[in-house]
Scaffold this active site. Structure first.
Site, PDB file in Angstrom:
ATOM      1  N   PHE A 173     -11.243  -7.781  13.563  1.00 22.70           N
ATOM      2  CA  PHE A 173     -10.147  -8.410  12.736  1.00 22.70           C
ATOM      3  C   PHE A 173      -9.728  -7.270  11.772  1.00 22.70           C
ATOM      4  O   PHE A 173     -10.795  -6.864  10.774  1.00 22.70           O
ATOM      5  CB  PHE A 173     -10.482  -9.479  11.897  1.00 22.70           C
ATOM      6  CG  PHE A 173      -9.445 -10.095  11.157  1.00 22.70           C
ATOM      7  CD1 PHE A 173      -8.259 -10.263  11.567  1.00 22.70           C
ATOM      8  CD2 PHE A 173      -9.623  -9.843   9.767  1.00 22.70           C
ATOM      9  CE1 PHE A 173      -7.176 -10.632  10.585  1.00 22.70           C
ATOM     10  CE2 PHE A 173      -8.571 -10.241   8.763  1.00 22.70           C
ATOM     11  CZ  PHE A 173      -7.253 -10.926   9.249  1.00 22.70           C
ATOM     12  N   GLU A 204       0.833  -1.265   0.064  1.00 23.81           N
ATOM     13  CA  GLU A 204      -0.071   0.161   0.004  1.00 23.81           C
ATOM     14  C   GLU A 204       0.912   1.212  -0.020  1.00 23.81           C
ATOM     15  O   GLU A 204       0.508   2.155  -0.465  1.00 23.81           O
ATOM     16  CB  GLU A 204      -0.932  -0.038   1.224  1.00 23.81           C
ATOM     17  CG  GLU A 204      -2.160  -1.037   1.286  1.00 23.81           C
ATOM     18  CD  GLU A 204      -1.772  -2.385   1.616  1.00 23.81           C
ATOM     19  OE1 GLU A 204      -0.514  -2.368   1.992  1.00 23.81           O
ATOM     20  OE2 GLU A 204      -2.599  -3.227   1.694  1.00 23.81           O
TER      21      GLU A 204
END
Length: 575
Positions: A127, A65
């Site tokens: 999560f 990213e």
């Protein structure tokens, strides 16, 4: 054609669509043609919607990213558009942070879209949940978490308006997964203003008149041009103003290419490793005219000894930068293009030949002490400057040079001959190693007709070398030059000069860069001898696809001139 297709899409708006599809349609409304990103769990609905629009939006799948956000920066810096990147929640979002901070300090318009866990899970440590809104708040121009599908179009419209207007910067939209799945009746309205947000201050002609009076009286005026000149597209206005008044022009790191480096009034690059004349003369001029720059510490050195003898005119669109570091005698809170045009119409025609000669004398001294030894060395080892000189001589005028951070960045800034605007892409304020390779990808996408040459050190290259995979997959014809000295060169230079040569954790045992490139199907070569370098650069530039050229340079070469940390610009060292 695109308008017709968008009209068809609008016709469908009587039907409900998902928030994810609404996001894609909103991006199309803003003219987005490219997104850099990496999919993951919390952003999967958006990627699923993107599947149906692959013919309209080119998605560049990066390998990390951080690569996505730096590529978006490179795209934005050359295309005059906002760069767009996608990332999932948690680590995907936090991996954007360095690039967002880099874009914030370097005034680069970005729209970053992150997926987020469903709204009922917010605050539960679900999560891959992280508070990216809290994390990114100090490093974005604006951010927003969207939890309802019907809020997505307006959020996107506002995001693009804020990112691009006034002093540009990064914005972040964090969209929960249920908002992506949810349905809405889609309607898009562009944002054209926001209450209390005034990105374009009205030029105060009273301030212009005060500035004109100072300029007409000055005997030793000096222009410092920054990134704001390029952002506002004021290159012609800067040149016309300088030529009418005969005032010498120096540039900041991000201001490079705002004026051709071979222009008769260009006197050099400012700052810690900038040219001798511009630094020395800052403390001898009687008028500083700062345009679109923010007086950062790399330019000013010891601020208590900075240009105390001079009157200061500060032209700056962001009012928070005015009087922040250097007090302005005349502050012109305005877009650089508008202010320079108004000044040019009012100032008297002038010449400062004697003052210009002082810069030429400094240049002569710098050439004898430093430049001739850098550009035309007699020793056995190759020097970074001679490699940059050859690239500059052989590259086309509109080639875009993307640098990383370190010695090679300073050498390139000093010796590359920038001939056209926006041909210098680098990380300025944040100084982010690993920036260049992904930024070069974005620059090539943003300006496919120009050659893009990334010049990178061996340390910075290894921070984001996985993006060679992106270059390979996207068939991106980017040229990469690694100036390999097997050191973290700038840190080593400081340890040599200021830490008694105690070289602590700066020597690199490097991999075989040529073999790595071959693993990604990228043509590559390595040069160690001076006799081979010119032909190798020519071969790289002539190659139709991507190409990596590793050049082994002197291990312990230092970059001079240098303003030691904490010293005055007048204390710049030539050796």
């Amino acid at each position: 054609m695109l308008e017709k297709e968008l009209s068809k899409e609008k016709a469908k708006s009587s039907k409900q669509i998902t928030g994810a599809e609404a996001l894609i349609l909103s991006l199309l409304e803003e003219g987005v043609d490219t997104v850099f990103g990496y999919p993951g769990g919390a952003i999967m609905p958006i990627y699923d919607a993107l599947y149906d629009y692959q013919d309209k939006i080119n998605h560049i799948l990066v390998r990390h990213e951080q690569g996505a956000v730096h590529a978006a920066q490179g795209y934005a810096r050359v295309s005059d558009k906002a760069g767009v990147c996608f990332a999932t929640s948690g680590p995907g979002a936090t991996n954007l942070v360095t690039g967002i901070a880099d874009a914030q300090i370097d005034s680069t318009p970005l729209v970053c879209i992150t997926g987020q866990v469903a709204s009922h899970l917010l605050g539960t440590d679900a999560f891959q949940e992280t508070d990216v809104i809290g994390i990114s708040m100090p490093i974005t121009k604006w951010n927003l978490q969207v939890t309802k599908p019907e809020d997505i179009p307006a959020a996107v419209a506002r995001a693009f308006y804020i990112a691009r207007s006034g002093r540009p910067g990064p914005v972040l939209l964090d969209i929960t997964k249920d908002a992506q799945f949810g349905k809405l009746h889609y309607k898009y309205e562009k944002c054209e203003k926001i209450r209390s947000y005034r990105p374009y201050p009205k030029l105060n002609m009273g301030d212009v008149d005060k500035a004109v009076e100072l300029i007409n009286k000055a005997k030793k005026p000096f222009i410092l041009a920054g990134h704001g000149v390029l952002i506002s597209g004021a290159e012609n206005e800067l040149r016309q103003f300088a030529e009418k008044t005969g005032i010498p022009v120096a540039v900041t790191l991000l201001g490079l290419s705002a004026i051709p480096t071979d222009h008769q009034l260009y006197v050099g690059f400012l700052g810690m490793h900038g040219n001798y004349g511009p630094n020395i003369k800052t403390n001898e001029c009687d008028l500083l005219i700062a345009v679109g720059m923010r007086f950062d510490d790399r330019v000013t050195g010891d601020i208590s000894k900075y240009a105390k003898q001079a009157k200061v005119i500060h032209i700056e669109i962001d009012p928070s930068e005015i009087n922040k570091i250097v007090k302005a005698d005349v502050a012109v809170n305005s877009d650089a293009k508008e202010a320079l045009k108004a000044l040019s119409e009012r100032v008297s025609k002038a010449s400062h030949e004697k003052w210009m000669q002082e810069f030429r004398d400094c240049k002569k001294l710098e050439y004898e002490k430093v430049e001739q030894h850098d550009l035309y060395p007699g020793g056995k080892g190759l020097k970074m400057a001679e490699v940059v000189r050859l690239i500059s001589e052989k590259a086309s005028a509109d080639a875009i040079i993307v640098t990383d951070v370190g010695q090679h960045q300073m050498v390139t800034s000093r010796y590359y001959n920038y001939r056209k605007p926006n041909t210098n892409i680098t990380s300025g304020g944040l100084g982010t190693m690993g920036f260049a390779l992904p930024a070069a990808i974005g620059a090539k996408v943003g300006k496919p007709g120009s050659d893009v040459i990334a010049i990178i050190g061996d340390g910075g290259f290894q921070m984001t070398l996985q993006e060679l995979g992106t270059i390979n997959q996207s068939k991106m014809p980017v040229k990469i030059v690694i100036l390999n000295n097997n050191f973290l060169g700038m840190v080593r230079q400081w340890q040599q000069l200021f830490y008694e040569k105690r070289y602590s954790s700066v020597e690199m045992i490097n991999p075989d860069f040529v073999m790595i490139a071959k693993g990604f199907n990228i043509e590559s070569a390595k040069v160690t001898e001076r006799s081979d370098i010119e032909a190798a650069i020519g071969k790289m530039l002539d190659h139709k696809g991507s190409y990596l050229l590793e050049v082994v340079v002197e291990k312990e070469e230092n970059v001079f001139p240098m303003v030691p940390t904490g010293a005055s610009v007048a204390e710049i060292r030539l050796e």
